[in-house]
Design a protein around this motif. Sequence first.
Motif, PDB file in Angstrom:
ATOM      1  N   SER A 130      -5.148  12.942   0.024  1.00 48.78           N
ATOM      2  CA  SER A 130      -4.408  11.723   0.339  1.00 48.78           C
ATOM      3  C   SER A 130      -4.422  10.778  -0.858  1.00 48.78           C
ATOM      4  O   SER A 130      -5.491  10.394  -1.343  1.00 48.78           O
ATOM      5  CB  SER A 130      -5.013  11.020   1.551  1.00 48.78           C
ATOM      6  N   GLN A 161       0.834  -1.209   0.000  1.00 46.87           N
ATOM      7  CA  GLN A 161       0.000   0.000   0.000  1.00 46.87           C
ATOM      8  C   GLN A 161       0.871   1.263   0.000  1.00 46.87           C
ATOM      9  O   GLN A 161       0.525   2.271  -0.606  1.00 46.87           O
ATOM     10  CB  GLN A 161      -0.934  -0.025   1.231  1.00 46.87           C
ATOM     11  N   ALA A 162       2.038   1.169   0.662  1.00 46.38           N
ATOM     12  CA  ALA A 162       2.919   2.343   0.746  1.00 46.38           C
ATOM     13  C   ALA A 162       3.421   2.778  -0.637  1.00 46.38           C
ATOM     14  O   ALA A 162       3.831   3.926  -0.822  1.00 46.38           O
ATOM     15  CB  ALA A 162       4.093   2.038   1.665  1.00 46.38           C
ATOM     16  N   TYR A 171       1.674   3.439  -2.950  1.00 47.12           N
ATOM     17  CA  TYR A 171       0.692   4.429  -3.409  1.00 47.12           C
ATOM     18  C   TYR A 171       0.951   5.826  -2.828  1.00 47.12           C
ATOM     19  O   TYR A 171       0.262   6.778  -3.166  1.00 47.12           O
ATOM     20  CB  TYR A 171      -0.719   3.992  -3.030  1.00 47.12           C
ATOM     21  N   GLU A 172       1.911   5.929  -1.929  1.00 43.97           N
ATOM     22  CA  GLU A 172       2.156   7.263  -1.344  1.00 43.97           C
ATOM     23  C   GLU A 172       2.637   8.214  -2.420  1.00 43.97           C
ATOM     24  O   GLU A 172       3.445   7.851  -3.270  1.00 43.97           O
ATOM     25  CB  GLU A 172       3.199   7.169  -0.224  1.00 43.97           C
ATOM     26  N   THR A 186      -3.147   7.805  -0.605  1.00 39.93           N
ATOM     27  CA  THR A 186      -3.204   6.434  -0.083  1.00 39.93           C
ATOM     28  C   THR A 186      -4.580   6.090   0.492  1.00 39.93           C
ATOM     29  O   THR A 186      -5.061   4.979   0.312  1.00 39.93           O
ATOM     30  CB  THR A 186      -2.139   6.202   1.019  1.00 39.93           C
ATOM     31  N   ASP A 227       9.751   5.591  -4.606  1.00 39.18           N
ATOM     32  CA  ASP A 227       9.104   4.590  -3.749  1.00 39.18           C
ATOM     33  C   ASP A 227      10.061   3.420  -3.503  1.00 39.18           C
ATOM     34  O   ASP A 227      11.226   3.448  -3.925  1.00 39.18           O
ATOM     35  CB  ASP A 227       7.771   4.133  -4.365  1.00 39.18           C
TER      36      ASP A 227
END
Lengths: 141, 513
Positions: free
Chosen positions: B69, B56-57, B59-60, B71, B390
């Motif tokens: 946001s 999921q990170a 997607y930051e 995320t 990322d």
Amino acid sequence: MSAGKAVISRRKFLIMSAAGLLVACSRSDDQATTGLAEESVAAPAWLPKLIGDQAAAARIGNAYLDLHPGHRSIDTLTTDIERSLVNYDATAVDLRDADRVASVLQRLVRHDYTVADVTSVDGWVLSTTEARIYALTALAL
Amino acid sequence: MFIDARNLPDQTVLETDLAIIGGGVAGITLARALADSGIRICLVEAGGLELDPQVQALYEGENVGIDYSTTATRLRYFGGSSNHWGGYTRPLDPIDFEQRDWVPHSGWPFSMEELLPWYKPATELTQIAPAHFDDAPYWEQETGATLPRPATGRMRFQFVHFSPPTRFGTEYREELETAPDIQVLLNANVTRIAAAENGRTVSRLDIRTLNNLTHQVRARRYVVAVGGLENARLLLLSNDVVKAGLGNHNDQVGRYFMEHPHLAGFAEIVAGDMGRLPKIMRERVRVQGRSAKVAFNPATDFLREERLLNATFMMGVARNYAAQPTPDQEEPRSSAHRDMLLAARRFLSDSDVDSTTDAADALGVWLGIGGSCEQAPNPDSRVSLSDSRDALDLPRLKLDWRLTEQDRVSFYTHMRSLALEFGALGLGRMLETIADKDNWPQPVAGGSHHMGTTRMSDDPTRGVVDRNCKVHDIENLYVAGSSTFPTSGSANPTLTLVALTLRLAQHLKEQMR
Ligand SMILES: Cc1cc2nc3c(=O)[nH]c(=O)nc-3n(C[C@H](O)[C@H](O)[C@H](O)COP(=O)(O)OP(=O)(O)OC[C@H]3O[C@@H](n4cnc5c(N)ncnc54)[C@H](O)[C@@H]3O)c2cc1C
């Protein structure tokens, strides 16, 4: 001046308005008949029939009057409301029939919203007629 | 068949007919629709079957526009953002497809008619069929309540349907798992769509896993379906041959990012007579296993006359007021509401005027309003690549969400219309609580709806994909999802993106025969 006399003055005003004579005659006629000294202090008979709660309406009415100090007159407000009434429905000019007037005013208030004739009072979006009715309540009831 | 890319030998190459990147709503819809077509499919999904914070990170992103946001508004695992979508479902309106001379960059390559055959199966996939979006008589008959007829000419009522909400990853997993021609590759992050030297065809997908394996998928055709933000990012990341990024010859990829500004707390309505405000106008009503609720939308003629953008409003009861105030209702806001309900009592009823003061037990309700507006397509509202990287060493997404004065004025006008409609119907009164009428009310949130970043246009200089969702100038690359929407309308996007994806499936079937 009695409330009855004020009503007669407004009736005359409204009948003339309906007949299209208002622009030419209203000022002199109104001033001659009512005059400042003759400021009405009585509520029109139809007013209580429209108000759910006097104290609440008066609070909103006072907020309106703070925004429109020039309207702080029972006569002015009554005349304005009744003028709108005649413009909306000329068959309702018999101001002695309080029930009928109140019923037409109820429709007029909805009509105000339909045609976006609204004003803002402390954030409330209110029909112009309705806001004046609350202001009248603040002054006259 | 489901395969975990982390367990494949390093540098595995998979060959297939059609590679779909992204196993969310669009990817799953497309794979399902082609399951029996004889086309071999590889669905490449970045995540696994459950949320993994490390995945999921990825997607930051970096935010340089309106606070947003990247995320919380999407999920990176099988099923995609449908794993937490709200299920609000409604098609776009016909006017949303039109080229409106007052909305810059508006107009889809086709009218709504083109999508109608696909909306119906889309309602089945989202589990709301048979849908009655615009059918007041149906809801009146089913609920036994008469709905008021809009009185101002400014508004109309539509019916938002509520999907269970369908979790695409859960609901359709078994079908995909057992389909003979479908491989689902999990935990496989596509890091690049590699173009052939001519830059006009895609030759393969480069894949990385978080345990540092690299794989490839080679196919005849490719569909990018990684969500409305990521579709643009992935095209921009794919810049080894075409330096500006795939499909970006004309600097269109990532531009025109649209959300539905969702505004709460901008106004409150008080309503007195619940008998005249049918339940379906204030809460979800369940009929034959489906639930729906009234949405207030601007009338089409009003939009044209006033040259406005579209909007949707819905409301729900925030507080009940009894005739006698409870101690917690003496604070200023409740007092103001109560005063209005008391003062306007005669105007908010349908009974003939009389002078009695009948004190019923219930004074009325405070209705909270949610508003979701169309935003005009704006090339400066955009997704690009950030300087930060990322965990896969790829540039993160940089989001610059912008709204315009046109968006704000439209929203404000429609808010007024709602006040007028409630007044004209004698249903209620609106208290506008926007502190500053010349600026957007704060906070402006989005609806987690990511649209426009690979917009559709017949003209390659004005869009990224053509009317068939094929990337201009690239023979075998398509995009699925709401990033292809040229305009956003005000309806939640998922039903429309499912319909568009089903249409794309038909197109691919014909092309790949
Ligand atoms: C909280 C919330 C509430 C919502 N409520 C509603 C609603 O009520 N109504 C409505 O219509 N819509 C709603 N939405 C929006 C809806 O969820 C989206 O429109 C829809 O999920 C988009 O589908 P998609 O397939 O384009 O993207 P997604 O569903 O997000 O799927 C994208 C998939 O791609 C995968 N992926 C990403 N990058 C890569 C990569 N590099 N390689 C491989 N795979 C990748 C992801 O893991 C994901 O599975 C909501 C969204 C959120 C977040």
